[in-house]
Design an enzyme around this catalytic site. Structure first.
Site, short mmCIF file in Angstrom:
data_model
loop_
_atom_site.label_atom_id
_atom_site.label_comp_id
_atom_site.label_asym_id
_atom_site.label_seq_id
_atom_site.Cartn_x
_atom_site.Cartn_y
_atom_site.Cartn_z
N GLN A 1 10.56 -15.88 4.95
CA GLN A 1 11.56 -14.95 4.51
C GLN A 1 11.74 -14.08 5.76
O GLN A 1 11.89 -12.67 5.23
CB GLN A 1 9.90 -13.94 2.44
CG GLN A 1 8.96 -13.37 3.47
CD GLN A 1 8.02 -12.57 2.99
OE1 GLN A 1 7.48 -13.83 2.69
NE2 GLN A 1 8.02 -11.30 3.14
N HIS B 1 -2.09 -1.73 -0.58
CA HIS B 1 -2.19 -3.27 -0.31
C HIS B 1 -4.10 -2.97 -0.83
O HIS B 1 -4.05 -3.63 -2.67
CB HIS B 1 -2.72 -3.99 0.44
CG HIS B 1 -1.53 -4.90 1.47
ND1 HIS B 1 -1.83 -3.82 2.98
CD2 HIS B 1 -0.31 -5.28 1.10
CE1 HIS B 1 -0.51 -4.39 3.42
NE2 HIS B 1 0.22 -4.90 3.02
N GLU C 1 -4.08 1.14 2.92
CA GLU C 1 -4.18 2.24 1.63
C GLU C 1 -3.35 1.03 0.16
O GLU C 1 -3.66 0.95 -0.57
CB GLU C 1 -4.06 3.34 1.81
CG GLU C 1 -5.06 3.81 0.61
CD GLU C 1 -6.78 3.41 -0.09
OE1 GLU C 1 -6.37 3.21 -1.48
OE2 GLU C 1 -7.33 2.81 1.05
P1 AMP Z 1 2.69 -6.97 2.41
O1 AMP Z 1 1.95 -7.47 2.80
O2 AMP Z 1 3.79 -5.84 3.11
O3 AMP Z 1 3.94 -8.89 2.00
O4 AMP Z 1 3.18 -6.60 0.66
C1 AMP Z 1 2.15 -7.24 -0.16
C2 AMP Z 1 1.90 -5.96 -1.62
O5 AMP Z 1 2.07 -4.78 -1.37
C3 AMP Z 1 3.59 -6.35 -1.94
O6 AMP Z 1 3.72 -6.52 -3.19
C4 AMP Z 1 4.10 -4.83 -1.55
O7 AMP Z 1 5.29 -4.56 -3.01
C5 AMP Z 1 2.45 -4.13 -1.50
N1 AMP Z 1 2.96 -2.62 -0.47
C6 AMP Z 1 3.52 -2.50 0.75
N2 AMP Z 1 3.21 -1.25 0.81
C7 AMP Z 1 2.98 -0.83 -0.10
C8 AMP Z 1 2.87 0.93 -0.87
N3 AMP Z 1 2.63 1.80 -0.11
N4 AMP Z 1 2.26 1.49 -2.45
C9 AMP Z 1 2.14 0.17 -3.25
N5 AMP Z 1 2.16 -1.21 -3.07
C10 AMP Z 1 2.58 -1.99 -1.70
#
Ligand code: AMP
Length: 270
Positions: free
Chosen positions: A52, A28, A26
């Site tokens: 990374q 994302h 949710e």
């Molecule tokens: P990731 O796939 O984990 O690299 O995250 C992709 C994007 O989603 C990044 O900008 C994260 O900061 C954001 N994101 C991940 N988890 C959350 C969350 N719980 N609430 C809001 N944004 C998130």
């Protein structure tokens, strides 16, 4: 992808980008909805970026479910899901990295020294490929967002940077693809992170200083069954330098906590 983006731009369309590593939750989806509202064309990148991850980190076992991601993206709706292969993004000839000096070595960078240069490099590549007018990132990864915003300003990139609020599980734990690694018991125990930050916010409102709040956070995490604090730091959001006093509107309280081998992060902005 770049050809498609340039063609859309020629027609005067505004492009929004949400970079992700897939396995949508949710958090994302909320960023995608925010981005959808801000542009004509919504591009979501779905790429588990190897640069990374440290050599001992979870790159190989990082959760992936591309079919499910596609179904969820359709519901937003996302116009283009950009899911390149490793060899497209990093051919063997690849040699160029971009780094926001210093900022990648503090907070999470203390234990993940090459993480943020991987993030800035892939996001700059994605910006060049997707040509977004606006990009949306989550405040969940506060250091990442601040570093990327610094890069955009320093390198004069014509991209509006938007931060989306942290989306949480019912028990308050910040949603993360890595929550999948937690056992049920660890998942419940990890709710203490958000409870601790909420209480810290109250303490600050009541006038507590940084030492007192730090002490409270360390103690609160140490009282959990599984949690082991990696770090908790109080820094300026504009310089990432450690603060001696809470500076309203500029304070980031960031922490990382291990539950077993799973490292979870969360933060509070004051
Ligand atoms: P990731 O796939 O984990 O690299 O995250 C992709 C994007 O989603 C990044 O900008 C994260 O900061 C954001 N994101 C991940 N988890 C959350 C969350 N719980 N609430 C809001 N944004 C998130």
């Amino acid at each position: 992808m770049q050809k498609a983006a340039l063609a859309e731009k020629k027609k005067g369309r505004r492009i929004a980008l949400v970079p992700t590593m897939g396995f949508f939750h949710e958090g994302h989806l909320s960023l995608m909805r925010e981005a959808r509202r801000r542009a004509d064309i919504l591009v979501v990148s779905n790429f588990v970026n190897p640069t990374q991850f440290g050599p001992k980190e979870d790159l190989a076992r990082y959760p992936r479910d591309f079919k499910r991601d596609c179904k969820l993206a359709e519901q937003i709706p996302v116009d283009i899901m950009f899911a390149p292969r490793n060899e497209d993004m990093y051919p063997t000839s690849f040699r160029t990295f971009v780094e926001v000096e210093g900022w990648g070595k503090v907070l999470c960078g203390m234990t993940r020294p090459t993480h943020f240069r991987g993030v800035t490099t892939i996001v700059l590549k994605l910006f060049n490929i997707v040509q977004p007018d606006v990009a949306v990132f989550g405040w969940k990864d506060a250091q990442q967002f601040l570093i990327l915003r610094r890069m955009v300003e320093d390198l004069n990139l014509p991209v509006e940077m938007v931060g989306g609020e942290i989306v949480r599980e019912k028990n308050g734990l910040a949603m993360s693809s890595r929550n999948k690694y937690l056992t049920n018991e660890e998942f419940e125990d990890a709710s203490v992170i958000n409870k601790t930050l909420k209480k810290a916010f109250v303490l600050i409102k009541e006038g507590a200083d940084i030492d007192a709040v730090r002490h409270f956070i360390i103690k609160s995490i140490s009282q959990t069954k599984y949690g082991k604090l990696d770090y908790v730091d109080f820094v300026s959001r504009s310089t990432l330098e450690p603060l001696e006093q809470i500076k309203k509107g500029d304070t980031l309280i960031a922490l990382a906590v291990f539950f077993g081998k799973t490292r979870l992060i969360d933060n509070l902005r004051v």
